[in-house]
Design an enzyme around this catalytic site. Sequence first.
Site, PDB file in Angstrom:
ATOM      1  N   LYS A  63      -9.489   8.502   3.015  1.00 37.39           N
ATOM      2  CA  LYS A  63      -9.995   7.153   2.740  1.00 37.39           C
ATOM      3  C   LYS A  63     -11.447   6.982   3.186  1.00 37.39           C
ATOM      4  CE  LYS A  63      -5.634   4.561   2.604  1.00 37.39           C
ATOM      5  NZ  LYS A  63      -4.643   5.630   2.847  1.00 37.39           N
ATOM      6  N   CYS A  93       0.800  -1.227   0.000  1.00 33.03           N
ATOM      7  CA  CYS A  93       0.000   0.000   0.000  1.00 33.03           C
ATOM      8  C   CYS A  93       0.833   1.278   0.000  1.00 33.03           C
ATOM      9  CB  CYS A  93      -0.955  -0.011   1.184  1.00 33.03           C
ATOM     10  SG  CYS A  93      -2.016  -1.475   1.190  1.00 33.03           S
ATOM     11  N   HIS A 130      -2.268   8.269   6.189  1.00 35.24           N
ATOM     12  CA  HIS A 130      -2.517   6.986   5.536  1.00 35.24           C
ATOM     13  C   HIS A 130      -3.756   6.321   6.113  1.00 35.24           C
ATOM     14  CE1 HIS A 130      -1.729   3.108   3.645  1.00 35.24           C
ATOM     15  NE2 HIS A 130      -1.843   2.526   4.843  1.00 35.24           N
ATOM     16  N   GLU A 139      -0.636   5.737  13.771  1.00 30.34           N
ATOM     17  CA  GLU A 139      -0.259   6.885  12.943  1.00 30.34           C
ATOM     18  C   GLU A 139      -0.590   8.198  13.636  1.00 30.34           C
ATOM     19  OE1 GLU A 139      -0.666   8.657   8.391  1.00 30.34           O
ATOM     20  OE2 GLU A 139      -2.086   7.128   9.084  1.00 30.34           O
ATOM     21  N   HIS A 152      -9.792   2.229   0.557  1.00 31.28           N
ATOM     22  CA  HIS A 152      -8.343   2.009   0.478  1.00 31.28           C
ATOM     23  C   HIS A 152      -8.002   1.438  -0.899  1.00 31.28           C
ATOM     24  CE1 HIS A 152      -4.295   1.369   1.335  1.00 31.28           C
ATOM     25  NE2 HIS A 152      -4.352   0.384   2.210  1.00 31.28           N
ATOM     26  N   PHE A 206       1.881  -3.393   4.007  1.00 24.07           N
ATOM     27  CA  PHE A 206       2.236  -4.679   4.597  1.00 24.07           C
ATOM     28  C   PHE A 206       3.732  -4.919   4.415  1.00 24.07           C
ATOM     29  CE2 PHE A 206      -2.092  -7.108   4.300  1.00 24.07           C
ATOM     30  CZ  PHE A 206      -2.638  -6.205   5.181  1.00 24.07           C
TER      31      PHE A 206
END
Length: 473
Positions: free
Chosen positions: A395, A220, A361, A372, A400, A460
């Site tokens: 988002k 991502c 994010h 975050e 996403h 990831f």
Amino acid sequence: MNRHRWRQSAELCRRIHRRFSSSTASLHPFKPPPFSPQRRVVVTGLGMVTPLGCGVEATWKRLIDGESGVKALSIQDLKMSGFDEDTQLYTFDQLTSKVAAIVPCGTNPGEFNESLWLDSKHGKSMARFISYALCAADEALRDANWMPSEQEDKENTGVSIGGGIGSIGDILDASQLICEKRLRRLSPFFVPRILINMAAGHVSMKYGFQGPNHAAVTACATGANSIGDAARMIQFGDADVMVAGGTEASIDALSIAGFCKSRALSTKFNSNPQEASRPFDCERDGFVIGDGAGVLVLEELEHAKKRGANIYAELRGYGMSGDAHHITQPHVDGRGAILAMTRALKQSGLLPNQVDYVNAHATSTPLGDMVEAQAIKSLFSEHATSGALAFSSTKGAIGHLLGAAGAVEAIFTVLAIHHGIAPLSLNLSNPDPIFKEAFMPLTKSKEMQIRAALSNAFGFGGTNAALLFSTIS
């Protein structure tokens, strides 16, 4: 006779080798390679395909207005036309998440028309993620007014477009042929359709760009890494112009099933899809999978000035890091995110209190959003807790987009600077306890002066990327 000649040739080679070795031994060492002076990188074109619409204007307007691109998932969205009806119904029933952020398709304005991008020569070798990239790249190039015809210009223009997954749907269809013992019907275009670098390849072929041809694959964080890598290619002198971004088309049965099994997707809002993606909210329970693409035209500053290009912003900083912790979860101290943002700041030459907006994010997962938020609070300190720093996750509106997320959100960050509007976080009705008083994500789009803004993208494998954009000075 032949053996004699062979011996003569061998002896001659030995003499030449001895002579060459003795002569080179006396030569001075090579000088260090030339170091090119720092070249500044600016954004001159934007293009996107998102669940909010096809095109920058359509997407940005709906985003700022607080609209959502999330909808209920249907059996048709799983792309299982090659399977019998019972298998399709069984698969759909087994999916715990039945919401998705789907690109609106059709022939109306603001809709993605795939037939426009499937030419007769290459159409059969193009999966959907490639079509998205072609559409977004075309808009970005037209926006930048960069359609070079001179050979030198084409050689100095490169492409850096990555993807997170590629075309899992094609792999599913191919595996079915094996199960049914019909492998002879496998398409010769199977491999070209699933290779992630083919998005960049098709863009370069369509426009004749012969500069660097690059495709990052960092889950991502892909879109952000593709943009950051492209900027460094310009800074290093490999190209004057780079077409950069990310693309993804992973709304299919197997991809959704995989994310469901990893418990990454939202499952509590199947009956109310538009509320499913809710970054930073206490009710968040996973991300909403989405499709799309984002592409920017990056250009060396003097090159852009010379041709009178419209400049949206400057890309001043690019930071990367690795969590070195877990395959899918960030460390609770947020060190990876802090490192990426800190390195982007260091490269930019700006201080934390000079950043006006952060496009987070935050994907709407319980752990990721909290980590975050803590990283932003730790790095920006009083600048964040005083409310001077605006931040949000877009988002909530688009879900996403996986490998395309970092690129699409980088474009949102550039547009925030360009228009002086920081977009809201949708569905934030009950903020996470980490947020107190002035330290709070935007719940409404805010008109404000934005001179510098940061865009985060994490993936990831513990990969983190941060891009810092600013007004041009």
